[in-house]
Design a protein around this motif. Structure first.
Motif, PDB file in Angstrom:
ATOM      1  N   ASP A 165     -35.041  -0.310 -37.608  1.00 11.65           N
ATOM      2  CA  ASP A 165     -35.460   0.427 -36.412  1.00 11.65           C
ATOM      3  C   ASP A 165     -36.124   1.758 -36.748  1.00 11.65           C
ATOM      4  O   ASP A 165     -36.487   2.531 -35.861  1.00 11.65           O
ATOM      5  CB  ASP A 165     -34.277   0.657 -35.480  1.00 11.65           C
ATOM      6  N   GLY A 166     -36.280   2.035 -38.064  1.00 13.11           N
ATOM      7  CA  GLY A 166     -36.930   3.272 -38.490  1.00 13.11           C
ATOM      8  C   GLY A 166     -36.034   4.487 -38.470  1.00 13.11           C
ATOM      9  O   GLY A 166     -36.513   5.619 -38.615  1.00 13.11           O
ATOM     10  N   LEU A 167     -34.709   4.274 -38.281  1.00 11.87           N
ATOM     11  CA  LEU A 167     -33.778   5.388 -38.146  1.00 11.87           C
ATOM     12  C   LEU A 167     -32.673   5.326 -39.198  1.00 11.87           C
ATOM     13  O   LEU A 167     -32.424   4.276 -39.797  1.00 11.87           O
ATOM     14  CB  LEU A 167     -33.142   5.372 -36.750  1.00 11.87           C
ATOM     15  N   LEU A 168     -32.031   6.471 -39.408  1.00 17.35           N
ATOM     16  CA  LEU A 168     -30.835   6.546 -40.238  1.00 17.35           C
ATOM     17  C   LEU A 168     -29.616   6.352 -39.338  1.00 17.35           C
ATOM     18  O   LEU A 168     -29.644   6.692 -38.153  1.00 17.35           O
ATOM     19  CB  LEU A 168     -30.759   7.911 -40.936  1.00 17.35           C
ATOM     20  N   HIS A 169     -28.529   5.851 -39.920  1.00 22.28           N
ATOM     21  CA  HIS A 169     -27.352   5.565 -39.094  1.00 22.28           C
ATOM     22  C   HIS A 169     -26.058   6.123 -39.686  1.00 22.28           C
ATOM     23  O   HIS A 169     -24.995   5.899 -39.116  1.00 22.28           O
ATOM     24  CB  HIS A 169     -27.216   4.060 -38.865  1.00 22.28           C
ATOM     25  N   THR A 170     -26.138   6.832 -40.803  1.00 23.86           N
ATOM     26  CA  THR A 170     -24.935   7.412 -41.389  1.00 23.86           C
ATOM     27  C   THR A 170     -24.765   8.832 -40.872  1.00 23.86           C
ATOM     28  O   THR A 170     -25.601   9.700 -41.139  1.00 23.86           O
ATOM     29  CB  THR A 170     -25.018   7.434 -42.931  1.00 23.86           C
ATOM     30  N   ALA A 171     -23.687   9.058 -40.129  1.00 28.61           N
ATOM     31  CA  ALA A 171     -23.412  10.403 -39.610  1.00 28.61           C
ATOM     32  C   ALA A 171     -22.861  11.268 -40.725  1.00 28.61           C
ATOM     33  O   ALA A 171     -21.862  10.929 -41.353  1.00 28.61           O
ATOM     34  CB  ALA A 171     -22.418  10.336 -38.460  1.00 28.61           C
ATOM     35  N   CYS A 172     -23.520  12.361 -41.030  1.00 29.26           N
ATOM     36  CA  CYS A 172     -23.054  13.258 -42.089  1.00 29.26           C
ATOM     37  C   CYS A 172     -23.568  14.663 -41.813  1.00 29.26           C
ATOM     38  O   CYS A 172     -24.394  14.881 -40.939  1.00 29.26           O
ATOM     39  CB  CYS A 172     -23.512  12.771 -43.465  1.00 29.26           C
ATOM     40  N   GLY A 173     -23.049  15.615 -42.584  1.00 23.84           N
ATOM     41  CA  GLY A 173     -23.438  17.004 -42.391  1.00 23.84           C
ATOM     42  C   GLY A 173     -22.242  17.842 -41.976  1.00 23.84           C
ATOM     43  O   GLY A 173     -21.110  17.355 -41.894  1.00 23.84           O
ATOM     44  N   THR A 174     -22.481  19.115 -41.720  1.00 24.23           N
ATOM     45  CA  THR A 174     -21.437  20.055 -41.312  1.00 24.23           C
ATOM     46  C   THR A 174     -21.459  20.176 -39.794  1.00 24.23           C
ATOM     47  O   THR A 174     -22.520  20.451 -39.218  1.00 24.23           O
ATOM     48  CB  THR A 174     -21.688  21.422 -41.976  1.00 24.23           C
ATOM     49  N   PRO A 175     -20.317  19.936 -39.104  1.00 23.63           N
ATOM     50  CA  PRO A 175     -20.288  19.814 -37.636  1.00 23.63           C
ATOM     51  C   PRO A 175     -21.079  20.861 -36.869  1.00 23.63           C
ATOM     52  O   PRO A 175     -21.819  20.523 -35.954  1.00 23.63           O
ATOM     53  CB  PRO A 175     -18.789  19.903 -37.318  1.00 23.63           C
ATOM     54  N   ASN A 176     -20.955  22.149 -37.215  1.00 18.53           N
ATOM     55  CA  ASN A 176     -21.631  23.200 -36.446  1.00 18.53           C
ATOM     56  C   ASN A 176     -23.153  23.139 -36.576  1.00 18.53           C
ATOM     57  O   ASN A 176     -23.863  23.757 -35.776  1.00 18.53           O
ATOM     58  CB  ASN A 176     -21.160  24.583 -36.901  1.00 18.53           C
ATOM     59  N   TYR A 177     -23.656  22.419 -37.569  1.00 14.26           N
ATOM     60  CA  TYR A 177     -25.097  22.403 -37.844  1.00 14.26           C
ATOM     61  C   TYR A 177     -25.775  21.076 -37.510  1.00 14.26           C
ATOM     62  O   TYR A 177     -26.994  20.965 -37.616  1.00 14.26           O
ATOM     63  CB  TYR A 177     -25.353  22.738 -39.323  1.00 14.26           C
ATOM     64  N   VAL A 178     -24.994  20.046 -37.120  1.00 14.32           N
ATOM     65  CA  VAL A 178     -25.593  18.727 -36.910  1.00 14.32           C
ATOM     66  C   VAL A 178     -26.280  18.646 -35.556  1.00 14.32           C
ATOM     67  O   VAL A 178     -25.890  19.307 -34.584  1.00 14.32           O
ATOM     68  CB  VAL A 178     -24.551  17.594 -37.034  1.00 14.32           C
ATOM     69  N   ALA A 179     -27.293  17.792 -35.487  1.00 19.89           N
ATOM     70  CA  ALA A 179     -28.069  17.609 -34.266  1.00 19.89           C
ATOM     71  C   ALA A 179     -27.341  16.663 -33.305  1.00 19.89           C
ATOM     72  O   ALA A 179     -26.523  15.845 -33.727  1.00 19.89           O
ATOM     73  CB  ALA A 179     -29.445  17.042 -34.615  1.00 19.89           C
ATOM     74  N   VAL A 182     -27.300  12.898 -34.111  1.00 14.14           N
ATOM     75  CA  VAL A 182     -26.407  12.478 -35.200  1.00 14.14           C
ATOM     76  C   VAL A 182     -25.008  12.218 -34.639  1.00 14.14           C
ATOM     77  O   VAL A 182     -24.341  11.245 -35.008  1.00 14.14           O
ATOM     78  CB  VAL A 182     -26.344  13.546 -36.316  1.00 14.14           C
ATOM     79  N   ILE A 183     -24.575  13.068 -33.719  1.00 12.38           N
ATOM     80  CA  ILE A 183     -23.265  12.933 -33.085  1.00 12.38           C
ATOM     81  C   ILE A 183     -23.196  11.676 -32.221  1.00 12.38           C
ATOM     82  O   ILE A 183     -22.184  10.966 -32.193  1.00 12.38           O
ATOM     83  CB  ILE A 183     -22.957  14.173 -32.223  1.00 12.38           C
ATOM     84  N   ASN A 184     -24.300  11.370 -31.536  1.00 14.28           N
ATOM     85  CA  ASN A 184     -24.311  10.249 -30.588  1.00 14.28           C
ATOM     86  C   ASN A 184     -24.243   8.888 -31.264  1.00 14.28           C
ATOM     87  O   ASN A 184     -23.999   7.878 -30.607  1.00 14.28           O
ATOM     88  CB  ASN A 184     -25.555  10.324 -29.698  1.00 14.28           C
ATOM     89  N   ASP A 185     -24.487   8.830 -32.564  1.00 18.30           N
ATOM     90  CA  ASP A 185     -24.286   7.618 -33.360  1.00 18.30           C
ATOM     91  C   ASP A 185     -25.112   6.427 -32.861  1.00 18.30           C
ATOM     92  O   ASP A 185     -24.645   5.288 -32.834  1.00 18.30           O
ATOM     93  CB  ASP A 185     -22.791   7.257 -33.380  1.00 18.30           C
ATOM     94  N   LYS A 186     -26.358   6.712 -32.445  1.00 20.49           N
ATOM     95  CA  LYS A 186     -27.251   5.621 -32.042  1.00 20.49           C
ATOM     96  C   LYS A 186     -28.473   5.538 -32.947  1.00 20.49           C
ATOM     97  O   LYS A 186     -29.466   4.907 -32.609  1.00 20.49           O
ATOM     98  CB  LYS A 186     -27.696   5.837 -30.590  1.00 20.49           C
ATOM     99  N   GLY A 187     -28.367   6.195 -34.104  1.00 20.45           N
ATOM    100  CA  GLY A 187     -29.497   6.253 -35.012  1.00 20.45           C
ATOM    101  C   GLY A 187     -30.284   7.533 -34.807  1.00 20.45           C
ATOM    102  O   GLY A 187     -30.343   8.068 -33.689  1.00 20.45           O
ATOM    103  N   TYR A 188     -30.859   8.058 -35.872  1.00 22.17           N
ATOM    104  CA  TYR A 188     -31.593   9.320 -35.767  1.00 22.17           C
ATOM    105  C   TYR A 188     -32.670   9.414 -36.834  1.00 22.17           C
ATOM    106  O   TYR A 188     -32.607   8.756 -37.872  1.00 22.17           O
ATOM    107  CB  TYR A 188     -30.643  10.510 -35.912  1.00 22.17           C
ATOM    108  N   ASP A 189     -33.678  10.221 -36.537  1.00 17.89           N
ATOM    109  CA  ASP A 189     -34.726  10.522 -37.500  1.00 17.89           C
ATOM    110  C   ASP A 189     -34.256  11.708 -38.348  1.00 17.89           C
ATOM    111  O   ASP A 189     -33.951  12.779 -37.806  1.00 17.89           O
ATOM    112  CB  ASP A 189     -36.029  10.865 -36.781  1.00 17.89           C
TER     113      ASP A 189
END
Length: 438
Positions: A165-179, A182-189
């Motif tokens: 689908d052209g997106l990443l699906h692994t949620a990672c990063g530091t909570p206060n800085y994530v978009a 990423v939180i919604n877990d439906k894939g992201y650019d």
């Protein structure tokens, strides 16, 4: 006093610069040309047991792709029978997190300069198909000229990780800085999500605090998803407009990097980077260090000799090239790492540390003027662990480096306040200036 020094290939290893869960970063000197480097050291057995080989290969491959003046450079990769060594550019000016902790929020012009360097570096990464995915002030280093260097590509993503689908699906990063996406877990650019993190960093630089900050993680995520934040009064109107466009919860309508670069606020005093791309580390070399072939292995040579910091190493442990800031004049300001000096004998210093840490409920392990403290209680980020090392900087003067190896920074600050009180009789000329990390 004496301890073992290790030489790996042409590099002599020195003090520990930082520790992670599965790695340790040490200062090192190239014995052939005198160049200072930082070497990330990992145990092969640990990487295999934790199934991290592919992740480390990806990290190396990522840094191999990025040759930019505002990104920490990869020099080479080596291996011995037991360890992997990633040789990196040594950046001696600390990180932006410590700069804000030490000096408070930055003036808008200074924050803009760092933001300009960050955006051009991130844009270059994205042009190579690399998403960083963990952008935060702790991962933005400063060199001796005050230039920003993006580091720690351990969570980065390469194009082959993008799904159909052209997106990443692994949620990672530091909570206060994530978009939000990423939180919604439906894939992201990855590139668009990185841009949100850049906006949080810009806000922190100018405000001195986070735009989204809640102890309850679910409340935090709700605020991020709604872009529920307030601008400080001292932000200029043009800065507010730019940050608001970055904090667009909809990634499809969020401002893009080309639009940011054209922005009037961004363009003020903007100087595009000038650089020449170097030769990449060969991808075959990356595979070789994980193979069982002894042909390409480096040898580890240990020798016992006094640990004595020369003038350059002394400067490198200071936050800036200013000897007036040496030896932590502000003893009350505790970060993830701090230092104090003492004119007492080394053995007495170690003994006092052991006694004080024991009374605070820490398990103590000693070896060659290094002390490892492990807390018994489980804190906000697991149990607190502390690494302490003693250096001789003059025949009658020792420097003690106290560093958080694991756990929560605020809990480390509270621990250090208690430790420093217990050690007040051996600390040389302390000056107390009570400040806390937020």
């Amino acid at each position: 006093m004496s301890t073992q020094r290790t030489r790996v290939g042409k590099y002599e290893l020195g003090r520990v610069l930082g520790e992670g869960k599965f790695s340790k970063v040490k200062y090192a000197r190239n014995m052939e040309n005198g160049e200072s480097v930082a070497i990330k050291i990992m145990e092969k057995d640990t990487l295999l047991k934790q199934k991290m080989v592919q992740q480390i290969k990806r990290e190396i491959s990522t840094m191999n792709l990025i040759k930019h003046p505002n990104v920490v450079q990869l020099h080479e990769v080596m291996a011995s029978k037991k360890r992997i060594y990633i040789v990196l550019e040594f950046v001696m000016g600390g990180d932006l997190y410590n700069k804000i902790t030490h000096h408070g929020r930055l003036k808008e012009n200074e924050a803009r300069k760092y933001f300009q360097q960050l955006i051009t570096a991130v844009d270059y990464c994205h042009s190579r198909g690399v998403s960083h995915r963990d952008l935060k002030p702790e991962n933005l280093l400063l060199d001796s000229y005050g230039n920003l260097k993006v580091s720690d590509f351990g969570l980065s993503a390469l194009p082959q990780q993008v799904r159909e689908d052209g997106l990443l699906h692994t949620a990672c990063g530091t909570p206060n800085y994530v978009a939000p996406e990423v939180i919604n877990d439906k894939g992201y650019d990855g590139a668009t999500a990185d841009l949100w993190s850049c906006g949080v960093i810009l806000f922190v630089l100018m405000a001195g605090y986070l735009p989204f900050d809640e102890q309850n993680i679910m409340i935090l995520y709700k605020k991020i998803c709604k872009a529920d934040f307030k601008h400080p009064l001292w932000f200029s109107s043009s800065a507010k407009k730019l940050i608001s466009r970055i904090f667009d919860p909809n990634p499809k309508t969020r401002i893009t990097v080309p639009e940011i670069i054209k922005n009037e606020w961004f363009q003020k005093d903007y100087m595009p980077p000038k650089f020449q791309e170097d030769e990449n580390v060969g991808l075959n070399e990356i595979d070789v260090v994980f193979s069982d072939s002894e042909e390409h292995l480096v040898t580890e040579i240990k020798e016992t000799r006094p640990v004595f910091m020369n003038a350059f190493e002394l400067i490198s442990v200071s936050e800036v090239l200013n000897l007036g800031n040496m030896f932590e004049q502000h003893m009350g300001l505790v970060k993830r790492q701090t230092k104090f000096t003492s004119k007492h004998p080394a053995e007495e210093i170690i003994s006092k540390i052991e006694e004080a840490a024991g009374s605070l409920g820490f398990n103590v392990k000693k070896k060659n003027y290094k002390v490892k403290l492990q807390g018994a209680n489980i804190g906000r980020k697991g149990s607190l662990s502390v690494a302490i090392q003693l250096f001789e900087v003059a025949p009658s003067l020792c420097m003690v480096e106290v560093q958080k190896a694991g756990g929560d920074t605020l809990e480390f600050s509270e621990f250090y306040n208690k430790l420093s009180s217990a050690l007040k009789d051996i600390v040389w000329k302390p000056k107390v200036n009570k400040r806390e990390i937020t």
